[in-house]
Write an enzyme that holds these catalytic residues in place. Structure first.
Site: not given
Length: 292
Positions: A5, A7, A99, A212, A262
């Site tokens: 999958s 994103e 957040d 990141f 993912h």
């Protein structure tokens, strides 16, 4: 064959939106289980997220998921977005606490629930189930959420999300497969028996990936830092090295029974396409040249 999958994040300009759609079309050829589009802090990308999903619904025969957070929003606002997803034909939501937005140059502020909103992700999951029979994915943290009191309390919060109706968890990315495997074992011991899908970050520029990781509390093994030292300015070597390193991560997980990955694509098609091919995913149409 492993399931995948993908994103994406919503584009900020019409030109980038067109580029995003092209990337999604290229990756759709790998027939992913679903493709998701993120939702900015406090709903800051709401319209752009909806527009990206609208374009993908019209162009792609792939199940789509919209992210949704409960930070800085009343229940009514959040519910309206959920209904907008449903009306678009998006029946899957990635439900997150979220957040608070952070202004450039300022330090992050502690999370505070909205007085009229869903306080936490488990509350959001329960609320979404009352609106429509959504498929729901939630977040999990192999190295523990930065704000969690302990690793055990983090697992307990994850179980609360499943008990509220979540169908699967997607993890924050990680670079050490053993982190995920230990986390999965703890989850099973805590009575969690629904799928926990590893989130995989294809490494583009190492400096960006390490940045990141620092932002979201993911550790970077020293040997990995050493391996990538000096290669950011050597794109051909960096690209091949990244593919090998992340494929090894995925293959280690496959050896332990993981069959769904993912990918955090960063709106780029080449790194994720390479990894899908290494995982044995066959494209539904011939490979064509592309640069992003």
């Amino acid at each position: 064959m492993a399931e995948v999958s993908f994103e994406f994040f919503p584009a900020k300009t019409d030109e980038k939106a067109a580029a995003l759609l092209r990337v999604a079309q290229r990756l759709a050829a790998y027939e992913p289980r679903f493709m998701s589009v993120t939702y900015g802090a406090g709903g800051s990308s709401r319209e752009r997220t909806l527009e990206a999903l609208r374009q993908m619904v019209e162009a792609l025969p792939i199940p789509l998921a919209g992210h949704l957070t409960c930070v800085n929003a009343a229940k009514g606002e959040v519910d309206d977005v959920a209904r907008a997803y449903w009306d678009l034909g998006v029946k899957h939501i990635v439900a997150l606490r979220g957040d608070a937005p952070v202004a450039k140059g300022e330090a992050p502020t502690p999370y505070r629930p909205h007085s009229e909103g869903y306080h936490y992700a488990a509350d959001l999951v329960a609320g979404l189930k009352k609106i429509a029979p959504f498929e729901i994915s939630v977040a999990a943290y192999p190295e523990t959420h930065p704000e969690a009191q302990s690793a055990q309390s983090d697992i307990e919060h994850l179980k609360e999300k499943f008990d509220a109706g979540a169908d699967r968890a997607i993890t924050q990315f990680f670079f050490d497969p053993e982190c995920f495997l230990r986390f999965r074992d703890r989850a099973v011991k805590a009575g969690i028996n629904k799928p926990i899908v590893p989130g995989i970050l294809p490494i583009g520029k190492a400096a960006q990936a390490w940045r990141f990781a620092k932002m979201c509390g993911a550790s970077v093994p020293e040997e990995l830092k050493t391996l990538f030292e000096g290669v950011d300015d050597l794109p051909p070597i960096r690209t091949r090295l990244s593919a090998v390193v992340v494929d090894r991560l995925c293959q280690r997980l496959r050896a332990e029974g993981v069959e769904h990955f993912h990918f955090y694509t960063l709106n780029q098609s080449v790194p994720t396409s390479t990894l899908c091919t290494l995982l044995g995913r066959q494209r539904s149409h011939p490979l064509v040249e592309f640069a992003s």
